[in-house]
Scaffold this motif. Structure first.
Motif, PDB file in Angstrom:
ATOM      1  N   ALA A 119       0.934  -1.192  -0.120  1.00 26.61           N
ATOM      2  CA  ALA A 119       0.016  -0.106   0.132  1.00 26.61           C
ATOM      3  C   ALA A 119       0.768   1.292   0.119  1.00 26.61           C
ATOM      4  N   MET A 120       2.076   1.396   0.822  1.00 24.00           N
ATOM      5  CA  MET A 120       2.860   2.367   0.581  1.00 24.00           C
ATOM      6  C   MET A 120       3.734   2.543  -0.649  1.00 24.00           C
ATOM      7  N   ILE A 121       3.959   1.559  -1.059  1.00 25.88           N
ATOM      8  CA  ILE A 121       4.676   1.439  -2.493  1.00 25.88           C
ATOM      9  C   ILE A 121       3.676   2.078  -3.498  1.00 25.88           C
ATOM     10  N   ALA A 122       2.292   1.545  -3.530  1.00 26.64           N
ATOM     11  CA  ALA A 122       1.223   2.091  -4.306  1.00 26.64           C
ATOM     12  C   ALA A 122       0.899   3.657  -4.153  1.00 26.64           C
ATOM     13  N   LEU A 123       0.949   4.138  -2.941  1.00 30.00           N
ATOM     14  CA  LEU A 123       0.711   5.332  -2.620  1.00 30.00           C
ATOM     15  C   LEU A 123       1.967   6.489  -3.235  1.00 30.00           C
ATOM     16  N   THR A 124       3.133   5.779  -3.179  1.00 27.94           N
ATOM     17  CA  THR A 124       4.601   6.493  -3.586  1.00 27.94           C
ATOM     18  C   THR A 124       4.298   6.413  -5.047  1.00 27.94           C
ATOM     19  N   GLY A 125       3.906   5.667  -5.807  1.00 31.69           N
ATOM     20  CA  GLY A 125       3.631   5.643  -7.258  1.00 31.69           C
ATOM     21  C   GLY A 125       2.518   6.434  -7.645  1.00 31.69           C
ATOM     22  N   LEU A 126       1.388   6.579  -7.093  1.00 28.38           N
ATOM     23  CA  LEU A 126       0.446   7.443  -7.274  1.00 28.38           C
ATOM     24  C   LEU A 126       1.112   9.051  -7.149  1.00 28.38           C
ATOM     25  N   LEU A 127       1.652   9.303  -6.205  1.00 32.86           N
ATOM     26  CA  LEU A 127       2.409  10.636  -5.929  1.00 32.86           C
ATOM     27  C   LEU A 127       3.143  11.265  -6.857  1.00 32.86           C
ATOM     28  N   ALA A 128       3.892   9.939  -7.407  1.00 34.97           N
ATOM     29  CA  ALA A 128       5.101  10.311  -8.137  1.00 34.97           C
ATOM     30  C   ALA A 128       4.138  10.579  -9.466  1.00 34.97           C
ATOM     31  N   TYR A 129       3.386   9.912 -10.009  1.00 36.44           N
ATOM     32  CA  TYR A 129       2.229   9.942 -11.112  1.00 36.44           C
ATOM     33  C   TYR A 129       1.831  11.606 -11.282  1.00 36.44           C
ATOM     34  N   ARG A 130       1.173  12.006 -10.051  1.00 37.16           N
ATOM     35  CA  ARG A 130       0.891  13.215 -10.019  1.00 37.16           C
ATOM     36  C   ARG A 130       1.827  14.255 -10.196  1.00 37.16           C
ATOM     37  N   ALA A 131       2.784  13.922  -9.761  1.00 36.70           N
ATOM     38  CA  ALA A 131       4.129  14.926  -9.896  1.00 36.70           C
ATOM     39  C   ALA A 131       4.899  15.087 -11.222  1.00 36.70           C
ATOM     40  N   GLY A 132       4.002  13.982 -12.335  1.00 36.00           N
ATOM     41  CA  GLY A 132       4.558  13.946 -13.476  1.00 36.00           C
ATOM     42  C   GLY A 132       5.780  12.943 -13.845  1.00 36.00           C
ATOM     43  N   ILE A 133       6.056  11.930 -12.659  1.00 33.04           N
ATOM     44  CA  ILE A 133       7.066  11.151 -12.895  1.00 33.04           C
ATOM     45  C   ILE A 133       6.468   9.891 -13.338  1.00 33.04           C
ATOM     46  N   THR A 134       6.966   9.544 -14.616  1.00 35.05           N
ATOM     47  CA  THR A 134       6.349   8.066 -15.257  1.00 35.05           C
ATOM     48  C   THR A 134       7.568   7.487 -15.823  1.00 35.05           C
ATOM     49  N   ILE A 135       7.219   6.164 -15.985  1.00 35.55           N
ATOM     50  CA  ILE A 135       8.399   5.427 -16.597  1.00 35.55           C
ATOM     51  C   ILE A 135       7.604   4.142 -17.425  1.00 35.55           C
ATOM     52  N   ASP A 136       8.226   3.883 -18.383  1.00 31.37           N
ATOM     53  CA  ASP A 136       7.827   2.668 -19.241  1.00 31.37           C
ATOM     54  C   ASP A 136       7.844   1.473 -18.524  1.00 31.37           C
ATOM     55  N   PRO A 137       7.083   0.681 -18.236  1.00 35.67           N
ATOM     56  CA  PRO A 137       7.393  -0.643 -17.279  1.00 35.67           C
ATOM     57  C   PRO A 137       8.483  -1.283 -18.023  1.00 35.67           C
ATOM     58  N   THR A 138       8.531  -1.330 -19.171  1.00 37.43           N
ATOM     59  CA  THR A 138       9.729  -2.206 -19.793  1.00 37.43           C
ATOM     60  C   THR A 138      11.219  -1.579 -19.514  1.00 37.43           C
ATOM     61  N   GLU A 139      11.226  -0.225 -19.168  1.00 40.52           N
ATOM     62  CA  GLU A 139      12.578   0.475 -18.890  1.00 40.52           C
ATOM     63  C   GLU A 139      12.800   0.457 -17.273  1.00 40.52           C
ATOM     64  N   ALA A 140      11.819  -0.031 -16.487  1.00 41.44           N
ATOM     65  CA  ALA A 140      11.879   0.181 -14.945  1.00 41.44           C
ATOM     66  C   ALA A 140      12.966  -0.835 -14.347  1.00 41.44           C
ATOM     67  N   VAL A 141      13.546  -0.621 -13.404  1.00 43.67           N
ATOM     68  CA  VAL A 141      14.456  -1.435 -12.903  1.00 43.67           C
ATOM     69  C   VAL A 141      14.361  -1.454 -11.283  1.00 43.67           C
ATOM     70  N   THR A 142      14.863  -2.470 -10.704  1.00 44.75           N
ATOM     71  CA  THR A 142      14.715  -2.450  -9.176  1.00 44.75           C
ATOM     72  C   THR A 142      16.323  -2.242  -8.845  1.00 44.75           C
ATOM     73  N   LYS A 143      16.091  -1.469  -7.672  1.00 42.77           N
ATOM     74  CA  LYS A 143      17.529  -1.126  -7.042  1.00 42.77           C
ATOM     75  C   LYS A 143      17.406  -1.363  -5.529  1.00 42.77           C
ATOM     76  N   GLN A 144      17.961  -2.655  -5.205  1.00 45.68           N
ATOM     77  CA  GLN A 144      17.737  -3.117  -3.947  1.00 45.68           C
ATOM     78  C   GLN A 144      18.357  -2.168  -2.833  1.00 45.68           C
ATOM     79  N   ARG A 145      19.454  -1.732  -3.078  1.00 50.38           N
ATOM     80  CA  ARG A 145      20.074  -1.015  -2.138  1.00 50.38           C
ATOM     81  C   ARG A 145      20.099   0.617  -2.418  1.00 50.38           C
ATOM     82  N   TRP A 146      18.989   0.997  -2.621  1.00 51.02           N
ATOM     83  CA  TRP A 146      18.734   2.512  -3.080  1.00 51.02           C
ATOM     84  C   TRP A 146      18.583   3.257  -1.863  1.00 51.02           C
ATOM     85  N   ARG A 147      19.499   4.040  -1.608  1.00 49.96           N
ATOM     86  CA  ARG A 147      19.629   4.853  -0.273  1.00 49.96           C
ATOM     87  C   ARG A 147      18.487   5.976  -0.457  1.00 49.96           C
ATOM     88  N   LEU A 148      17.642   6.028   0.655  1.00 56.14           N
ATOM     89  CA  LEU A 148      16.628   6.820   0.817  1.00 56.14           C
ATOM     90  C   LEU A 148      16.999   8.118   0.652  1.00 56.14           C
TER      91      LEU A 148
END
Length: 172
Positions: A119-148
């Motif tokens: 749910a927290m990840i979904a909210l973050t996605g919604l807020l990013a989308y509202r801020a105009g931040i989007t990404i093509d799912p085929t270009e999305a990456v996972t970064k396990q050690r992403w520093r906050l």
């Protein structure tokens, strides 16, 4: 986190702390060595309640250390406990102590919202989308050690709930 209540119940029956790997580097922590050693001890025949006690004490000490460091370095006066562990009375107690030491307000999400981080990840996605931040799912990456402190959140200061402090519901 569904496992935390069971782990804490088991830990209440423990009587002996066993030193476990404690991995904190700055604001980064690692639970992998901690969990591996706990499993090794159980397989070796160490009483499960003692392992649970040691696991909880070590993990919460690690979390406490990075929270203290974060408050000290940033000067922030608000602390929010969220996610599945926000249901942990033991962790609430640790965070309450730290918040009082730093004269900070402690917010704990209500139990009905202290669950799956999805749910927290979904909210973050919604807020990013509202801020105009989007990404093509085929270009999305996972970064396990992403520093906050490396994650851009341009929407954070703009949200009305931020200004009204409504995100700190359910004060402990």
């Amino acid at each position: 986190n569904p496992g935390v209540p069971h782990l804490e119940q088991c830990a209440e029956k423990g009587s002996r702390y066993i030193p476990l790997p404690y991995t904190v580097k700055g604001q980064d922590i690692s639970f992998s060595g901690l969990i591996e050693e706990a499993l090794r001890l159980v397989k070796k025949g160490t009483p499960l309640p003692d392992v649970c006690l040691s696991l909880i004490e070590t993990a919460y000490a690690m979390l406490g250390e990075i929270v203290e460091r974060g408050l000290a370095l940033t000067g922030k006066k608000e602390l929010l406990l969220a996610g599945g562990v926000a249901r942990s009375k033991k962790l609430m107690s640790v965070m309450d102590y730290i918040a009082r030491e730093f004269n900070a307000k402690l917010g704990i999400v209500p139990p009905e919202y202290a669950g799956d981080n999805g749910a927290m990840i979904a909210l973050t996605g919604l807020l990013a989308y509202r801020a105009g931040i989007t990404i093509d799912p085929t270009e999305a990456v996972t970064k396990q050690r992403w520093r906050l402190d490396e994650v851009e959140t341009p929407w954070f200061e703009k949200e009305p709930w931020r200004k009204e402090k409504q995100f700190l519901t359910g004060f402990y």
